[in-house]
Design a protein around this motif. Structure first.
Motif, PDB file in Angstrom:
ATOM      1  N   PHE A 139      -5.051   5.435  -5.195  1.00 44.67           N
ATOM      2  CA  PHE A 139      -6.242   5.011  -4.453  1.00 44.67           C
ATOM      3  C   PHE A 139      -7.173   4.295  -5.412  1.00 44.67           C
ATOM      4  CE2 PHE A 139      -4.725   8.081  -1.379  1.00 44.67           C
ATOM      5  CZ  PHE A 139      -5.035   7.441  -0.177  1.00 44.67           C
ATOM      6  N   GLY A 140      -7.634   3.117  -4.982  1.00 45.41           N
ATOM      7  CA  GLY A 140      -8.513   2.327  -5.822  1.00 45.41           C
ATOM      8  C   GLY A 140      -9.963   2.739  -5.693  1.00 45.41           C
ATOM      9  N   PRO A 141     -10.835   2.135  -6.499  1.00 43.38           N
ATOM     10  CA  PRO A 141     -12.271   2.417  -6.412  1.00 43.38           C
ATOM     11  C   PRO A 141     -12.855   2.079  -5.046  1.00 43.38           C
ATOM     12  CG  PRO A 141     -11.741   1.197  -8.426  1.00 43.38           C
ATOM     13  CD  PRO A 141     -10.512   1.179  -7.575  1.00 43.38           C
ATOM     14  N   ASP A 142     -12.154   1.234  -4.281  1.00 44.65           N
ATOM     15  CA  ASP A 142     -12.609   0.864  -2.940  1.00 44.65           C
ATOM     16  C   ASP A 142     -12.143   1.829  -1.858  1.00 44.65           C
ATOM     17  OD1 ASP A 142      -9.913   0.296  -3.008  1.00 44.65           O
ATOM     18  OD2 ASP A 142     -10.109  -1.829  -2.512  1.00 44.65           O
ATOM     19  N   GLY A 143     -11.447   2.904  -2.238  1.00 44.84           N
ATOM     20  CA  GLY A 143     -10.959   3.882  -1.283  1.00 44.84           C
ATOM     21  C   GLY A 143      -9.693   3.465  -0.563  1.00 44.84           C
ATOM     22  N   MET A 144      -9.141   2.300  -0.912  1.00 44.29           N
ATOM     23  CA  MET A 144      -7.904   1.832  -0.297  1.00 44.29           C
ATOM     24  C   MET A 144      -6.690   2.317  -1.093  1.00 44.29           C
ATOM     25  SD  MET A 144      -8.876   0.187   2.423  1.00 44.29           S
ATOM     26  CE  MET A 144     -10.270   1.333   2.549  1.00 44.29           C
ATOM     27  N   LEU A 145      -5.547   2.422  -0.414  1.00 42.55           N
ATOM     28  CA  LEU A 145      -4.307   2.880  -1.039  1.00 42.55           C
ATOM     29  C   LEU A 145      -3.485   1.677  -1.489  1.00 42.55           C
ATOM     30  CD1 LEU A 145      -2.315   5.158  -1.755  1.00 42.55           C
ATOM     31  CD2 LEU A 145      -1.421   4.973   0.590  1.00 42.55           C
ATOM     32  N   TYR A 146      -3.125   1.662  -2.778  1.00 47.24           N
ATOM     33  CA  TYR A 146      -2.315   0.600  -3.364  1.00 47.24           C
ATOM     34  C   TYR A 146      -0.921   1.148  -3.677  1.00 47.24           C
ATOM     35  CZ  TYR A 146      -6.697  -1.979  -4.074  1.00 47.24           C
ATOM     36  OH  TYR A 146      -7.897  -2.639  -3.901  1.00 47.24           O
ATOM     37  N   ALA A 147       0.099   0.309  -3.494  1.00 52.77           N
ATOM     38  CA  ALA A 147       1.477   0.718  -3.769  1.00 52.77           C
ATOM     39  C   ALA A 147       2.197  -0.412  -4.485  1.00 52.77           C
ATOM     40  CB  ALA A 147       2.203   1.066  -2.479  1.00 52.77           C
ATOM     41  N   GLY A 148       2.887  -0.082  -5.574  1.00 52.57           N
ATOM     42  CA  GLY A 148       3.731  -1.045  -6.268  1.00 52.57           C
ATOM     43  C   GLY A 148       5.150  -0.915  -5.761  1.00 52.57           C
ATOM     44  N   THR A 149       5.751  -2.028  -5.331  1.00 50.85           N
ATOM     45  CA  THR A 149       7.112  -1.998  -4.798  1.00 50.85           C
ATOM     46  C   THR A 149       8.038  -2.847  -5.668  1.00 50.85           C
ATOM     47  OG1 THR A 149       7.041  -3.932  -3.311  1.00 50.85           O
ATOM     48  CG2 THR A 149       6.064  -1.872  -2.506  1.00 50.85           C
ATOM     49  N   LEU A 162       8.135  -6.768   2.230  1.00 54.17           N
ATOM     50  CA  LEU A 162       7.340  -5.782   1.491  1.00 54.17           C
ATOM     51  C   LEU A 162       7.900  -5.533   0.092  1.00 54.17           C
ATOM     52  CD1 LEU A 162       6.822  -3.216   4.393  1.00 54.17           C
ATOM     53  CD2 LEU A 162       5.175  -4.913   3.568  1.00 54.17           C
ATOM     54  N   GLY A 163       9.028  -6.139  -0.229  1.00 56.75           N
ATOM     55  CA  GLY A 163       9.666  -5.936  -1.522  1.00 56.75           C
ATOM     56  C   GLY A 163       9.103  -6.849  -2.588  1.00 56.75           C
ATOM     57  N   GLY A 164       8.962  -6.335  -3.822  1.00 53.03           N
ATOM     58  CA  GLY A 164       8.441  -7.132  -4.926  1.00 53.03           C
ATOM     59  C   GLY A 164       6.978  -7.474  -4.769  1.00 53.03           C
ATOM     60  N   LYS A 165       6.189  -6.493  -4.327  1.00 55.87           N
ATOM     61  CA  LYS A 165       4.780  -6.727  -3.994  1.00 55.87           C
ATOM     62  C   LYS A 165       3.896  -5.622  -4.576  1.00 55.87           C
ATOM     63  CE  LYS A 165       5.998 -10.059  -1.055  1.00 55.87           C
ATOM     64  NZ  LYS A 165       7.451  -9.967  -1.223  1.00 55.87           N
ATOM     65  N   ILE A 166       2.600  -5.894  -4.559  1.00 50.32           N
ATOM     66  CA  ILE A 166       1.594  -4.831  -4.577  1.00 50.32           C
ATOM     67  C   ILE A 166       0.965  -4.837  -3.195  1.00 50.32           C
ATOM     68  CG2 ILE A 166      -0.592  -4.032  -5.540  1.00 50.32           C
ATOM     69  CD1 ILE A 166       0.288  -5.167  -8.219  1.00 50.32           C
ATOM     70  N   LEU A 167       0.990  -3.676  -2.553  1.00 50.66           N
ATOM     71  CA  LEU A 167       0.454  -3.528  -1.205  1.00 50.66           C
ATOM     72  C   LEU A 167      -0.916  -2.861  -1.266  1.00 50.66           C
ATOM     73  CD1 LEU A 167       3.676  -2.154   0.544  1.00 50.66           C
ATOM     74  CD2 LEU A 167       3.005  -4.548   0.208  1.00 50.66           C
ATOM     75  N   ARG A 168      -1.789  -3.223  -0.325  1.00 48.53           N
ATOM     76  CA  ARG A 168      -3.115  -2.602  -0.217  1.00 48.53           C
ATOM     77  C   ARG A 168      -3.340  -2.253   1.249  1.00 48.53           C
ATOM     78  NH1 ARG A 168      -8.396  -4.972   0.769  1.00 48.53           N
ATOM     79  NH2 ARG A 168     -10.075  -3.692  -0.118  1.00 48.53           N
ATOM     80  N   MET A 169      -3.640  -0.985   1.494  1.00 54.32           N
ATOM     81  CA  MET A 169      -3.757  -0.505   2.872  1.00 54.32           C
ATOM     82  C   MET A 169      -4.849   0.549   2.976  1.00 54.32           C
ATOM     83  SD  MET A 169      -0.242   1.795   2.896  1.00 54.32           S
ATOM     84  CE  MET A 169       0.626   0.564   1.893  1.00 54.32           C
ATOM     85  N   THR A 170      -5.247   0.846   4.200  1.00 60.22           N
ATOM     86  CA  THR A 170      -6.178   1.941   4.443  1.00 60.22           C
ATOM     87  C   THR A 170      -5.441   3.260   4.241  1.00 60.22           C
ATOM     88  OG1 THR A 170      -5.662   2.167   6.788  1.00 60.22           O
ATOM     89  CG2 THR A 170      -7.328   0.510   6.182  1.00 60.22           C
TER      90      THR A 170
END
Length: 399
Positions: free
Chosen positions: A199-209, A224-232
């Motif tokens: 979880f980032g400082p903005d409260g969002m969830l980040y995932a490395g794929t 969604l492969g080979g990305k950094i994802l940002r989600m609630t």
């Protein structure tokens, strides 16, 4: 503590997962028509390129105050040992640690004062194979009230993110609630499953794929492969993402397993290279990091250059953390902890290695507050040479 002499490649290792991983990797390479030393289809940290030194890109882009070019690392103590394929790490508010077992699919609580281990339970649906299994952990931003643990894992069909209630009142081994799937559909493979969440400082969830061994996915913004994802926290595309109705935050990655923010809330990510360069990247929303078109730095303005890069035999980076003005990066094949002092979004001096060969493969590093770090070894992941007590969590003091 100095680790015993390492076994040379080709020496028999009496370790079930090691044999399984080698056989499966060989089968994968034969199927792909690659030679046995082709790092493009090989497991994390197994490439064999010519040896070169770590490089930084020179002067920073800002006039920020930077840390000294040289730092130090002191191992204060072994927090606990006897862990099986540890991967993800999260710190509870009371100071204890949660650690995931990639191959066993379990989450264990570690008392950081005594080293005592208590198994919370097994995460259902985990399908470990190769580099897949139960990977990253993160605590809900509202953990104090909701007691939710987030986990990234490989299932029979994909990589996904779930959240589970942690109920300490229940018996040992039964303290995890049923998983609620937050996000699914991340490509899976025998290799390159990514897996780090935070979880980032903005409260969002980040995932490395990772791109799961299919290089073309990295440049495909629909994948969604080979990305950094940002989600609630509920798994929806986060407000302000660069692409409409998409969780994709950055693309052109090969296999991201490290995420950390600096003191000014800038995101950095560690990435496995193929034959030549591993990378530490400063992440820009919508940025294209080049894979598979480029590896490491290039003169092509379409791609964001790394903040620092290493030969793959010196790093093979997994987890990263930020402390004392520097990013600290755990190396698997490199078997060392790298310090990268920062000036803005670039390295202000050449990266500096520590603990080389002392503790074997290094998987995860987590900031413990101030000048302290938690460091997780990775000798029982099927590619190391486990010794007595492996694997461990160490407490470090850094500067």
């Amino acid at each position: 503590m100095t680790r015993r002499t390492r076994r040379v490649e080709g020496t028999e290792i009496v370790q079930r997962r090691a044999v399984t991983a080698v056989l499966a990797a060989a089968a994968l390479l034969l199927t792909a028509g690659c030679s046995s030393d082709d790092a493009g289809a090989s497991p994390e940290g197994s490439a064999t390129p010519s040896r070169t030194t770590a490089q930084s890109p020179g002067s920073g882009r800002t006039a920020e105050e930077t840390p000294p070019a040289k730092g130090s690392v002191k191992v204060l103590r072994t927090v606990t040992e006897g862990l099986d394929s540890p991967w993800g790490l999260a710190a509870l508010p009371v100071g204890d640690l949660l650690v995931s077992s990639r191959d066993e699919g379990t989450i264990t609580r570690v008392d950081t004062e005594t080293g005592r281990k208590t198994e919370l339970g097994e995460v259902p649906g985990v399908s470990p194979a190769g580099e897949g299994g139960l990977l990253g952990l993160a605590l809900s931003p509202d953990y104090a009230s909701d007691h939710m643990i987030y986990a990234y894992y490989t299932s029979a069909s994909d990589n996904r993110i779930v959240r589970m209630l942690y109920d300490e009142r229940k018996p040992t081994g039964e303290q995890l609630g049923a998983p609620d799937t937050v996000f699914r559909g991340i490509p899976k493979g025998f290799i390159h499953n990514g897996g780090r969440i935070a979880f980032g400082p903005d409260g969002m969830l980040y995932a490395g794929t990772g791109e799961s061994g299919e290089e073309g996915l990295s440049q495909d913004k629909e994948s969604l492969g080979g990305k950094i994802l940002r989600m609630t926290p509920e798994g929806e595309p986060a407000p302000g993402n660069p692409f409409p109705d998409s969780t994709v935050y950055s693309y052109g990655h090969r296999n991201v397993q490290g995420l950390a923010w600096d003191a000014k809330q800038r995101l950095f990510a560690a990435e496995f290279g193929q034959d030549t360069w591993d990378e530490l990247n400063a992440i820009e929303p919508g940025g294209n990091y080049g894979w598979p078109e480029v590896e490491g730095r290039s003169d092509d303005s379409r791609y964001v250059n790394p903040a620092a890069q290493w030969s793959t035999d010196e790093a093979s980076p997994s987890g990263i953390a930020y402390a004392e003005g520097s990013v600290w990066m755990a190396g698997l094949r490199g078997e060392r902890l790298w310090r990268i002092p920062l000036n803005g979004t670039e390295a202000s001096a050449d990266p500096q290695p520590f603990l080389e060969g002392d503790h074997g493969r290094l998987r995860t590093v987590l900031a413990a507050g101030g000048d302290k770090l938690w460091l997780v070894t990775s000798e029982t992941d099927g590619r190391g040479s486990p010794g007595d007590g492996d694997d461990r969590i160490l407490e470090l003091e850094v500067s």
